[in-house]
Motif scaffolding. Structure first.
Motif, PDB file in Angstrom:
ATOM      1  N   TRP A  56      -2.139  -2.631   1.303  1.00  0.00           N
ATOM      2  CA  TRP A  56      -3.522  -2.248   1.615  1.00  0.00           C
ATOM      3  C   TRP A  56      -3.605  -0.789   2.101  1.00  0.00           C
ATOM      4  N   VAL A  57      -2.526  -0.310   2.736  1.00  0.00           N
ATOM      5  CA  VAL A  57      -2.511   1.078   3.215  1.00  0.00           C
ATOM      6  C   VAL A  57      -2.433   2.027   2.008  1.00  0.00           C
ATOM      7  N   ARG A  58      -1.539   1.687   1.070  1.00  0.00           N
ATOM      8  CA  ARG A  58      -1.388   2.544  -0.114  1.00  0.00           C
ATOM      9  C   ARG A  58      -2.674   2.532  -0.951  1.00  0.00           C
ATOM     10  N   GLU A  59      -3.297   1.353  -1.048  1.00  0.00           N
ATOM     11  CA  GLU A  59      -4.569   1.258  -1.790  1.00  0.00           C
ATOM     12  C   GLU A  59      -5.658   2.089  -1.110  1.00  0.00           C
ATOM     13  N   ALA A  60      -5.700   2.033   0.219  1.00  0.00           N
ATOM     14  CA  ALA A  60      -6.725   2.789   0.950  1.00  0.00           C
ATOM     15  C   ALA A  60      -6.533   4.287   0.734  1.00  0.00           C
ATOM     16  N   ALA A  61      -5.265   4.729   0.740  1.00  0.00           N
ATOM     17  CA  ALA A  61      -4.990   6.158   0.556  1.00  0.00           C
ATOM     18  C   ALA A  61      -5.464   6.600  -0.826  1.00  0.00           C
ATOM     19  N   LYS A 111     -12.358   9.046  -3.777  1.00  0.00           N
ATOM     20  CA  LYS A 111     -13.682   9.393  -3.238  1.00  0.00           C
ATOM     21  C   LYS A 111     -13.790  10.900  -3.014  1.00  0.00           C
ATOM     22  N   GLN A 112     -12.711  11.482  -2.493  1.00  0.00           N
ATOM     23  CA  GLN A 112     -12.731  12.921  -2.209  1.00  0.00           C
ATOM     24  C   GLN A 112     -12.856  13.719  -3.499  1.00  0.00           C
ATOM     25  N   GLY A 128       2.264  -3.352   3.312  1.00  0.00           N
ATOM     26  CA  GLY A 128       1.808  -1.962   3.226  1.00  0.00           C
ATOM     27  C   GLY A 128       0.876  -1.720   2.057  1.00  0.00           C
ATOM     28  N   ALA A 175      -7.812   5.077  -2.695  1.00  0.00           N
ATOM     29  CA  ALA A 175      -9.276   4.968  -2.754  1.00  0.00           C
ATOM     30  C   ALA A 175      -9.922   6.174  -2.078  1.00  0.00           C
ATOM     31  N   TYR A 176      -9.346   6.577  -0.961  1.00  0.00           N
ATOM     32  CA  TYR A 176      -9.908   7.729  -0.237  1.00  0.00           C
ATOM     33  C   TYR A 176      -9.765   8.994  -1.080  1.00  0.00           C
TER      34      TYR A 176
END
Lengths: 333, 251
Positions: free
Chosen positions: A311-316, A322-323, A309, A318-319
């Motif tokens: 990569w999912v937590r990292e993506a959240a 960005k926001q 999981g 990172a997103y």
């Protein structure tokens, strides 16, 4: 990433005898201790250990029951089981949140679980091998958990006590649901009743071990009792559980797998209670130390979920970054 | 004849929900974070609830004494008529979220249209399901956007999930004679009519997720006729484990 910012506070306290006496006076007056209150470091550590262990038990405890969701025999049972396992995840979430108020992050606690530093209830290191185990876990394991947890609703630490009120309500529902499942098996075909008896045989002794070692051998009892974190001893709670549960087994027409079980009028100050056989504490310690049937599988499953999981937590994150950046740019422009 | 068509179509829909709910429930205890260990079972519970309402109603219309469990559990693989999309193995979290988004967006429009069904029971089921599927769309769209526009790895995994799921999109909008008969009677919406709105909504979400919806015309079909992918037999082996081991018992 999950901490709530309370860690930043200066939580150091000078633990003078006056400070400790004043703290104990608050406990003795049944005042609730809240997150920002000064507290002895040992009190904080005891609670972090205990609440963390409790939260981990809920999370690891999802696994043995989740093992039967896809195989549940009716849609009604499937719905109930799925909802029950989800409730356990919810308990884990409030408990991690309660522990976070003491200045530890969920991530830290998870890492301690996966490294083996933090413990969870040993009961979840036994396998669920039949559908009747879903009934036996609800009836016995949740039943024992309730005995342990109801007194925690009055625990001196406010966030823990409040979390436990909700947890206990749900556990009590699970316990009745488990017992109802056992009734349906015991009223069914011989194969179903055999399945129920086999489940009782396997879960009885591990359930009694859930109350922890005998009072003489328990490491944390005295200080926890003085701080009103623990209000009854392991042996008192175990006795209470046996006295309540043996009658329920009789009602089901099942045999408790203890040949030494006998009613003793003199027990419990003359109110009566059951004498019972010797608990195999060697087996208990073996499982606690990591050598139970499922210890390695349970931790492997949690480790896999955590690592896969990542990569999912990292993506959240990172997103979200960005926001934030995007919003800041818009504000400037 | 017309009633038979309604029963068939209700069971098709119910199978979609049961089978996708089954897949989603496989995540329970293994999600990437605790919040998702609550959210995925939540969606699975909604799907299971919708399946139960649909099976129960199909049994009542059929009037042959089959209850929800008799229909849900006691059939052979060729008699299950779910969309192939619903039975696809979970894959990673991106694959699971994208699969759910595609289905939930379709169903949200479907239930919205079914609110005005001439069949009161269908309209009532739609009334509850439309609210639930609205949440499913919001939850999964947020994840697809986060993953599509998150890290390089998450973007690659989301793109890969899209490539794997594309062959199973066309089937969502297929309407055979049975489906059309139910549409003529105003019992259930025509899936084909829902495609344009679905495409628009997917495209809007994909714009934020930095994804492009590929052409899916060459997609697979067969689920509605009970022709499944290889993974279906294994799914049913688990689903029907108790019925196969202990036939004809009450649980």
């Amino acid at each position: 990433m999950y901490s709530q910012g309370l860690n930043d506070k200066n939580l150091e306290t000078a633990e003078t005898p006056e400070f400790l006496a004043a703290f104990q006076a608050r406990i003795d007056a049944d005042e609730k201790i809240e997150p920002n209150d000064p507290m002895p470091e040992a009190y904080r550590k005891t609670l972090i250990r205990q609440i963390g262990q409790h939260a981990h038990s809920e999370i690891v405890g999802m696994l043995p029951e989740a093992n039967w969701i896809t195989r549940a025999p009716t849609l009604r049972r499937k719905t109930a089981l799925l909802a029950k396992v989800q409730d356990e995840g919810g308990h884990g979430l409030y408990l991690y949140s309660a522990a976070e108020t003491l200045g530890v992050s969920r991530e830290q606690m998870t890492e301690e679980l996966l490294s083996g530093k933090a413990k969870y209830s040993s009961i979840f290191n036994y396998p669920t091998v039949s559908w009747a185990d879903m009934g036996a876990i609800g009836w016995l394991v949740d039943g024992a958990a309730i005995m342990n947890q109801v007194p925690l609703c009055r625990c001196s630490y406010g966030p823990y006590a409040r979390a436990m009120i909700r947890v206990c309500k749900e556990e009590s529902f699970h316990q009745r649901q488990g017992y109802e499942l056992m009734i349906s098996l015991c009223m069914g075909a011989p194969a179903q009743k055999d399945m129920a008896q086999d489940a009782l045989n396997r879960w009885w002794w591990p359930s009694l071990m859930m109350f922890g070692p005998p009072d003489g051998d328990s490491l944390h009892s005295d200080q926890s009792a003085a701080w009103k974190i623990k209000r009854f001893t392991n042996d008192e709670l175990r006795q209470k559980f046996i006295d309540a549960t043996v009658k329920q087994a009789e009602h089901l027409g099942l045999t408790v797998p203890d040949p030494d079980l006998v009613w003793n009028e003199a027990k419990n100050n003359g109110n009566g209670g059951y004498d019972f056989g010797e608990i195999d504490w060697n087996d208990f310690w073996k499982v606690v130390k990591g050598h139970g049937p499922m210890n390695k599988d349970r931790i492997a499953a949690r480790t896999r979920a955590w690592e896969e999981g990542a990569w999912v937590r990292e993506a959240a994150l990172a997103y979200a970054e960005k926001q934030k950046h995007h919003t800041a740019q818009q504000a400037q422009g | 004849m017309a009633n038979e068509a309604l029963v068939t179509q209700l069971i098709r829909l119910a199978d979609d929900h049961l089978i996708l709910g089954h897949r989603l429930s496989e995540w329970c205890g293994h999600a990437p974070m605790l919040e998702e260990d609550l959210a995925m079972p939540n969606i699975a519970l909604d799907l299971l609830g919708q399946a139960r309402a649909l099976y129960t109603y199909a049994g009542a219309v059929e009037n042959k004494g089959r209850d929800e469990d008799a229909i849900a559990y006691n059939r052979i693989e060729r008699e299950y008529t779910n969309l192939l999309l619903c039975e696809r193995a979970n894959g990673d979290f991106a694959h699971t979220m994208l699969r759910q988004l595609f289905f939930s967006l379709f169903m949200h429009n479907f239930w919205q249209a079914a609110l005005s069904s001439s069949d009161e029971t269908v309209a009532a089921i739609a009334g509850k399901a439309v609210k639930e599927s609205d949440y499913h769309v919001r939850h999964t769209a947020q994840w697809v956007i986060r993953l599509g526009d998150g890290t390089e790895e998450s973007a690659e995994r989301t793109a890969q999930a899209l490539r794997q799921l594309t062959p199973y999109l066309k089937e969502l909008f297929e309407a055979d004679d049975i489906a059309l008969l139910c549409t003529d009677e105003k019992w259930l919406p025509n899936p084909a009519v829902l495609e344009a709105a679905w495409k628009d909504e997917v495209t809007q979400i994909f714009n934020q997720a930095k994804l492009l919806l590929p052409d899916y015309e060459l997609g697979q079909s067969g689920g509605r006729q009970g022709r499944h992918t290889e993974s279906m037999g294994y799914l049913l082996t688990e689903l029907q484990f108790m019925q196969r081991s202990y036939p004809n018992m009450q649980w």
